[in-house]
Design a protein around this motif. Structure first.
Motif, mmCIF file in Angstrom:
data_model
loop_
_atom_site.group_PDB
_atom_site.id
_atom_site.type_symbol
_atom_site.label_atom_id
_atom_site.label_comp_id
_atom_site.label_asym_id
_atom_site.label_seq_id
_atom_site.Cartn_x
_atom_site.Cartn_y
_atom_site.Cartn_z
ATOM 1 N N GLY A 6 0.701 -1.199 0.089
ATOM 2 C CA GLY A 6 0.065 -0.077 -0.141
ATOM 3 C C GLY A 6 0.755 1.359 0.002
ATOM 4 N N PRO A 7 0.163 2.465 0.176
ATOM 5 C CA PRO A 7 0.978 3.632 -0.050
ATOM 6 C C PRO A 7 2.023 3.819 1.087
ATOM 7 C CG PRO A 7 -1.249 4.203 0.933
ATOM 8 C CD PRO A 7 -1.212 2.553 0.425
ATOM 9 N N ASN A 8 3.089 4.534 0.726
ATOM 10 C CA ASN A 8 4.008 4.567 1.701
ATOM 11 C C ASN A 8 4.348 6.187 1.904
ATOM 12 O OD1 ASN A 8 6.916 4.869 2.720
ATOM 13 N ND2 ASN A 8 7.605 2.964 1.718
ATOM 14 N N ILE A 9 4.622 6.488 3.246
ATOM 15 C CA ILE A 9 4.605 7.993 3.482
ATOM 16 C C ILE A 9 5.840 8.575 3.073
ATOM 17 C CG2 ILE A 9 5.822 7.519 5.698
ATOM 18 C CD1 ILE A 9 4.002 9.518 6.923
ATOM 19 N N LEU A 10 6.733 7.652 2.765
ATOM 20 C CA LEU A 10 8.220 8.204 2.135
ATOM 21 C C LEU A 10 8.140 8.146 0.661
ATOM 22 C CD1 LEU A 10 10.480 6.353 4.245
ATOM 23 C CD2 LEU A 10 9.760 8.777 4.690
ATOM 24 N N ASP A 11 6.887 7.918 -0.106
ATOM 25 C CA ASP A 11 6.778 7.900 -1.507
ATOM 26 C C ASP A 11 6.998 9.374 -1.815
ATOM 27 O OD1 ASP A 11 6.130 7.984 -4.131
ATOM 28 O OD2 ASP A 11 4.205 7.098 -3.734
ATOM 29 N N PRO A 12 8.016 9.798 -2.858
ATOM 30 C CA PRO A 12 8.465 10.897 -3.383
ATOM 31 C C PRO A 12 7.080 11.653 -3.963
ATOM 32 C CG PRO A 12 10.209 9.493 -3.949
ATOM 33 C CD PRO A 12 8.986 8.732 -3.246
ATOM 34 N N ALA A 13 6.199 10.975 -4.494
ATOM 35 C CA ALA A 13 4.892 11.468 -5.193
ATOM 36 C C ALA A 13 4.140 12.168 -4.137
ATOM 37 C CB ALA A 13 4.334 10.578 -5.908
ATOM 38 N N LEU A 14 4.068 11.525 -2.965
ATOM 39 C CA LEU A 14 3.112 11.880 -1.771
ATOM 40 C C LEU A 14 3.921 13.251 -1.299
ATOM 41 C CD1 LEU A 14 1.737 8.829 0.117
ATOM 42 C CD2 LEU A 14 0.551 10.482 -1.170
ATOM 43 N N PRO A 37 7.152 4.954 8.501
ATOM 44 C CA PRO A 37 8.291 5.619 7.963
ATOM 45 C C PRO A 37 9.392 4.481 8.002
ATOM 46 C CG PRO A 37 7.410 7.415 9.198
ATOM 47 C CD PRO A 37 6.493 6.068 9.290
ATOM 48 N N ASP A 38 9.391 3.387 8.838
ATOM 49 C CA ASP A 38 10.545 2.378 8.824
ATOM 50 C C ASP A 38 9.836 1.054 7.771
ATOM 51 O OD1 ASP A 38 8.126 1.475 10.332
ATOM 52 O OD2 ASP A 38 9.551 0.322 11.964
ATOM 53 N N GLY A 39 8.773 1.272 7.231
ATOM 54 C CA GLY A 39 8.345 0.380 6.188
ATOM 55 C C GLY A 39 7.379 -0.590 6.592
ATOM 56 N N SER A 40 7.225 -0.630 8.216
ATOM 57 C CA SER A 40 6.326 -1.691 8.465
ATOM 58 C C SER A 40 4.741 -1.180 8.513
ATOM 59 C CB SER A 40 6.470 -1.739 10.161
ATOM 60 O OG SER A 40 6.359 -0.385 10.932
ATOM 61 N N PRO A 41 4.012 -2.119 8.499
ATOM 62 C CA PRO A 41 2.586 -1.874 8.287
ATOM 63 C C PRO A 41 1.932 -0.504 8.981
ATOM 64 C CG PRO A 41 2.725 -4.116 8.401
ATOM 65 C CD PRO A 41 4.224 -3.485 9.069
ATOM 66 N N ALA A 42 0.998 0.088 8.627
ATOM 67 C CA ALA A 42 0.291 1.204 9.523
ATOM 68 C C ALA A 42 -0.852 1.426 8.454
ATOM 69 C CB ALA A 42 1.145 2.323 9.389
ATOM 70 N N TRP A 43 -1.851 1.676 9.572
ATOM 71 C CA TRP A 43 -3.212 2.254 9.078
ATOM 72 C C TRP A 43 -3.267 3.767 8.507
ATOM 73 C CZ3 TRP A 43 -6.650 -1.385 7.264
ATOM 74 C CH2 TRP A 43 -6.651 -2.600 7.964
ATOM 75 N N THR A 71 4.369 -5.037 20.554
ATOM 76 C CA THR A 71 4.079 -4.045 19.389
ATOM 77 C C THR A 71 5.364 -3.566 18.970
ATOM 78 O OG1 THR A 71 2.001 -3.465 20.586
ATOM 79 C CG2 THR A 71 2.874 -1.941 19.082
ATOM 80 N N THR A 72 5.314 -3.320 17.554
ATOM 81 C CA THR A 72 6.343 -2.746 17.307
ATOM 82 C C THR A 72 6.370 -1.259 17.214
ATOM 83 O OG1 THR A 72 6.458 -4.318 15.172
ATOM 84 C CG2 THR A 72 7.510 -2.298 14.792
ATOM 85 N N ASP A 73 7.538 -0.725 17.974
ATOM 86 C CA ASP A 73 7.646 0.555 18.046
ATOM 87 C C ASP A 73 8.274 1.360 17.083
ATOM 88 O OD1 ASP A 73 8.442 3.368 18.946
ATOM 89 O OD2 ASP A 73 8.723 2.506 21.119
ATOM 90 N N VAL A 74 7.575 1.998 15.959
ATOM 91 C CA VAL A 74 8.053 2.369 14.897
ATOM 92 C C VAL A 74 9.020 3.437 15.072
ATOM 93 C CG1 VAL A 74 7.218 3.887 12.919
ATOM 94 C CG2 VAL A 74 5.993 2.203 13.508
ATOM 95 N N ARG A 75 8.933 4.467 16.058
ATOM 96 C CA ARG A 75 9.727 5.499 16.059
ATOM 97 C C ARG A 75 11.109 5.093 16.682
ATOM 98 N NH1 ARG A 75 8.303 10.022 19.566
ATOM 99 N NH2 ARG A 75 9.306 11.127 18.209
ATOM 100 N N ARG A 76 11.135 4.190 17.885
ATOM 101 C CA ARG A 76 12.463 3.723 18.345
ATOM 102 C C ARG A 76 13.137 2.739 17.252
ATOM 103 N NH1 ARG A 76 14.056 3.846 23.440
ATOM 104 N NH2 ARG A 76 12.538 4.836 24.944
ATOM 105 N N ARG A 77 12.351 2.095 16.405
ATOM 106 C CA ARG A 77 13.329 1.280 15.210
ATOM 107 C C ARG A 77 13.833 2.447 14.278
ATOM 108 N NH1 ARG A 77 9.699 -3.060 11.850
ATOM 109 N NH2 ARG A 77 10.264 -4.247 13.502
ATOM 110 N N LEU A 78 12.943 3.669 14.079
ATOM 111 C CA LEU A 78 13.430 4.526 13.094
ATOM 112 C C LEU A 78 14.719 5.246 13.720
ATOM 113 C CD1 LEU A 78 12.786 6.086 10.489
ATOM 114 C CD2 LEU A 78 11.500 7.948 11.760
ATOM 115 N N MET A 79 14.702 5.685 14.991
ATOM 116 C CA MET A 79 15.689 6.159 15.623
ATOM 117 C C MET A 79 16.931 5.391 15.551
ATOM 118 S SD MET A 79 14.936 9.218 16.400
ATOM 119 C CE MET A 79 13.915 9.239 15.040
ATOM 120 N N ALA A 80 16.884 3.941 15.708
ATOM 121 C CA ALA A 80 18.150 3.120 15.744
ATOM 122 C C ALA A 80 18.557 2.922 14.380
ATOM 123 C CB ALA A 80 17.553 1.617 16.078
ATOM 124 N N SER A 81 17.699 3.056 13.312
ATOM 125 C CA SER A 81 18.314 3.080 11.897
ATOM 126 C C SER A 81 19.207 4.247 11.482
ATOM 127 C CB SER A 81 17.056 2.970 11.161
ATOM 128 O OG SER A 81 16.517 4.280 10.939
#
Length: 406
Positions: A6-14, A37-43, A71-81
């Motif tokens: 599905g749509p990706n918040i990092l899509d350059p078109a968006l 933002p980390d590529g994991s699923p989100a509604w 639960t996947t902590d999206v923001r912590r995963r992003l900070m680690a990346s």
């Protein structure tokens, strides 16, 4: 990691066209599966009613640790990346913006007195004086972001919190490094900001003053478990960053909108009483915040025809909700005479529910003063660039520069 479609918040078109891109998603469905933002699923929640429902429903929380199970902590995963240590990550992911329920209420009460309507009204003369001084020094040709839109709100919030004049330029530099999300600059900026906040706290303990930082220290000393040292550092960091970044871009986006809609600017010059409502319309039509922080479902929730499972990440899309044709007549039209049909502001530019922007009243006042003072002082103000320089960011609508002449 679970794969997502599905749509990706990092899509350059968006990122390039958030109004058209998220608008198309809104018309596809009120709630649809996409990627965080980390590529994991989100509604993705795209329509006005459903966005308000999520932001006001305690079943959707900001802190993933309060969700039962794993639960996947999206923001912590992003900070680690991007190479941020666990210790420094806490200053980003454990702020007042990330707390829920009683913990959020406790932290909010400690600072809310500084942002009441009365206290904000008392600041008006000072904000007007800061704006006038900046306009006195604005060259005939200037980058309005660097010369006006940024200095005004950062001066106001730093005076309110208790950050000295000599340190304020550093906050602008740190903010730029943070929003770049660069592996080299981001960790360094966080480390320097945390050290600076600790120094500020130590200085204010030794020399109390009439500012918010002194108030936070006294609140801690009056009741030792009210505010930990880490919470105090995080609060200062959050207030200064949030207190100038979004307001700066409300001003920048507002100038861009008005100079490209001369009929609306003419209305404001003819009817200056429209200015307060015009700021709300700017927040709806070109507000700087496109999406909210990730929230998580504490339990299974049915929303907009979708079944959101406990632990799922949810991203509310403010930019699409604020142009929802179910909520607004001709929503893509910029109209400074527009007024909400019902009670309240009529938009979600400042959020909604328990996490509604703490500094909204101050931001509205600063936006109104900054824009009105600018156009009153320079009636011939014009853009000095053919195309706006929007920064390619997934979460905010920000101008990198705003060249003008007067």
């Amino acid at each position: 990691m679970t794969t997502a479609t599905g749509p990706n918040i990092l899509d350059p078109a968006l990122i390039a066209d958030p109004y058209g891109g998220y608008g198309a998603l809104r018309e596809e469905a009120p709630v649809l599966r996409g990627q965080a933002p980390d590529g994991s699923p989100a509604w993705y929640v795209t329509r006005q009613d459903e966005v308000r429902a999520v932001l006001s429903d305690p079943r959707f929380v900001n802190d993933p640790d309060s969700v039962p199970g794993e639960t996947t902590d999206v923001r912590r995963r992003l900070m680690a990346s991007i190479g941020l240590s666990d210790e420094l990550t806490g200053y980003i992911t454990d702020s007042i913006l990330d707390r829920d329920g009683a913990e959020h209420t406790r932290l909010r009460k400690l600072v809310s007195r500084a942002f009441t309507v009365r206290r904000v009204a008392e600041l008006r003369p000072r904000v007007e004086a800061i704006a006038a001084d900046l306009l006195d020094r604005l060259p005939e040709r200037a980058d309005l972001m660097a010369g006006y839109a940024y200095p005004l709100p950062i001066t106001v919030i730093c005076e309110l919190v208790g950050v000295g004049e000599g340190d304020r330029h550093r906050w602008r530099e740190w903010a730029t490094q943070l929003f770049s999300m660069d592996r080299k600059n981001f960790p360094t900026a966080i480390r320097d900001m945390v050290a600076h906040c600790k120094d500020l706290i130590a200085a204010r303990r030794a020399d109390p003053r009439d500012d918010l930082l002194t108030g936070l220290i006294q609140a801690r000393e009056d009741d030792g478990d009210q505010l930990s040292e880490t919470e105090m550092v995080t609060m200062v960091l959050t207030l200064v960053l949030a207190g100038h970044e979004t307001t700066a871009h409300l001003v920048g986006n507002g100038v861009q909108a008005l100079l490209t809609h001369p009929d609306q600017l003419r209305l404001l010059r003819e009817r200056p009483e429209l200015w307060p409502g015009a700021v709300h319309e700017l927040m709806r039509w070109t507000g700087p915040v496109l999406v909210t922080r990730i929230r998580y479902a504490r339990e299974d929730v049915e929303l907009g025809g979708a079944r959101i499972a406990a632990g799922d990440a949810v991203q509310t899309i403010l930019v699409s909700a604020n142009r929802d044709p179910r909520a607004y007549d001709d929503p893509d039209r910029f109209d400074v005479t527009r007024r909400p049909a019902g009670r309240g502001e009529g938009h979600v530019g400042f959020g909604h529910g328990a996490h509604y922007c703490l500094g909204a009243a101050l931001a509205r006042q600063e936006g109104e003063i900054a824009l009105r003072a600018l156009f009153d002082r320079f009636p011939d103000l014009a853009l000095d660039s053919a195309e706006p320089e929007w920064e390619p960011m997934p979460s905010m609508r920000r101008l990198a520069r705003l060249p003008v002449r007067h």
